[in-house]
Design a protein around this motif. Structure first.
Motif, mmCIF file in Angstrom:
data_model
loop_
_atom_site.group_PDB
_atom_site.id
_atom_site.type_symbol
_atom_site.label_atom_id
_atom_site.label_comp_id
_atom_site.label_asym_id
_atom_site.label_seq_id
_atom_site.Cartn_x
_atom_site.Cartn_y
_atom_site.Cartn_z
ATOM 1 N N UNK A 113 51.601 41.722 32.316
ATOM 2 C CA UNK A 113 52.799 41.013 32.751
ATOM 3 C C UNK A 113 54.015 41.289 31.872
ATOM 4 N N UNK A 114 53.893 42.313 31.017
ATOM 5 C CA UNK A 114 55.004 42.773 30.162
ATOM 6 C C UNK A 114 55.497 41.724 29.176
ATOM 7 N N UNK A 115 54.585 40.848 28.745
ATOM 8 C CA UNK A 115 54.916 39.877 27.705
ATOM 9 C C UNK A 115 54.829 40.577 26.346
ATOM 10 N N UNK A 116 55.847 40.459 25.499
ATOM 11 C CA UNK A 116 55.745 41.034 24.157
ATOM 12 C C UNK A 116 54.620 40.346 23.375
ATOM 13 N N UNK A 117 53.693 41.131 22.821
ATOM 14 C CA UNK A 117 52.561 40.566 22.086
ATOM 15 C C UNK A 117 52.481 41.190 20.693
ATOM 16 N N UNK A 118 52.260 40.317 19.720
ATOM 17 C CA UNK A 118 52.192 40.707 18.317
ATOM 18 C C UNK A 118 50.982 40.020 17.681
ATOM 19 N N UNK A 119 50.750 40.340 16.400
ATOM 20 C CA UNK A 119 49.675 39.674 15.656
ATOM 21 C C UNK A 119 50.093 39.468 14.209
ATOM 22 N N UNK A 120 49.644 38.363 13.648
ATOM 23 C CA UNK A 120 49.735 38.090 12.209
ATOM 24 C C UNK A 120 48.326 37.708 11.779
ATOM 25 N N UNK A 121 47.737 38.475 10.878
ATOM 26 C CA UNK A 121 46.337 38.252 10.540
ATOM 27 C C UNK A 121 46.114 38.241 9.039
ATOM 28 N N UNK A 122 45.276 37.316 8.579
ATOM 29 C CA UNK A 122 44.770 37.349 7.208
ATOM 30 C C UNK A 122 43.558 38.279 7.194
ATOM 31 N N UNK A 123 43.735 39.484 6.653
ATOM 32 C CA UNK A 123 42.684 40.493 6.744
ATOM 33 C C UNK A 123 42.919 41.517 5.639
ATOM 34 N N UNK A 124 41.863 41.930 4.971
ATOM 35 C CA UNK A 124 41.969 43.008 3.993
ATOM 36 C C UNK A 124 42.439 44.282 4.685
ATOM 37 N N UNK A 125 43.349 44.970 4.040
ATOM 38 C CA UNK A 125 43.989 46.123 4.669
ATOM 39 C C UNK A 125 43.004 47.249 4.998
#
Length: 206
Positions: free
Chosen positions: A105-117
């Motif tokens: 549906x063309x919604x902009x989606x992002x992520x913010x995650x606590x995760x070892x690189x």
């Protein structure tokens, strides 16, 4: 906050993939559940693991515990690094379907995650859908953690997202509260079904 959000920002662990060190350690402790819980509470602890999320290498983390604990625990300590992939049992299919619907549906989606690189790079290869975000902030790369305000501010600045136009989804209430304090809409993730209802209530088609 009254405006409906137009952007969706996901946490990843226990929202899109099922992460739990118990997935791994049940192979070592079998029917000894109490001993496994003691190990995870006293040796490979959440406080120790969060420093890897902050950017400490797994090698340094393992070396630290090996020096601190008797040899009987060393194979289990090293397994946290060497068999880390077993801490993720797989995708949470219902949430992945929501991610796909938003993208369709063309919604902009992002992520913010606590995760070892370094471990996150492994996860990217294992789960191709993690490459579908318009942008991701990984705590280990930035050496900052949710729910601290600075990681949200970095996200806003890097991807030019206005806080009140975005909804953040996380399984941790502390992180949800951190996102709200940063000016975002926020949803506490408990199940894909509940998330579907929450997103529809905010005006998204999922």
């Amino acid at each position: 906050m009254t405006a409906s959000p137009t952007t969706v920002v996901f946490d990843i662990g226990n929202v899109l993939v099922s992460w739990d060190p118990r997935h791994l350690y049940r192979r070592f402790f079998a029917d000894r559940e109490t001993e496994m819980e003691w190990f995870l509470a006293n040796i490979c602890t959440p406080a120790w693991n969060v420093e890897q999320d902050r950017g400490r290498s797994f090698k340094d983390a393992v070396d630290l515990l090996v020096k601190e604990h008797p040899a009987q625990w060393h194979p289990m300590i090293r397994a946290y690094d060497e068999l880390w992939h077993e801490t993720i049992s797989g995708p949470i299919e219902g949430t992945v379907a929501i991610l796909d619907a938003l993208r369709h549906n063309n919604v902009p989606i992002y992520a913010i995650t606590n995760w070892n690189q370094d471990k996150f790079r492994e996860a990217l290869e294992r789960f191709p859908f993690l490459k579908s975000f318009a942008g991701i902030v990984v705590s280990g790369d930035e050496r900052m953690l949710k729910p601290d305000r600075e990681i949200f501010d970095l996200f806003f600045e890097r991807y030019k997202v206005i806080p009140e136009t975005a909804v953040f989804i996380d399984d941790s209430l502390r992180n949800v509260e951190g996102a709200r304090a940063a000016g975002m809409h926020a949803v506490h993730f408990t199940s894909p079904e509940a998330l579907t209802r929450d997103l529809r209530a905010l005006g998204f088609s999922v």
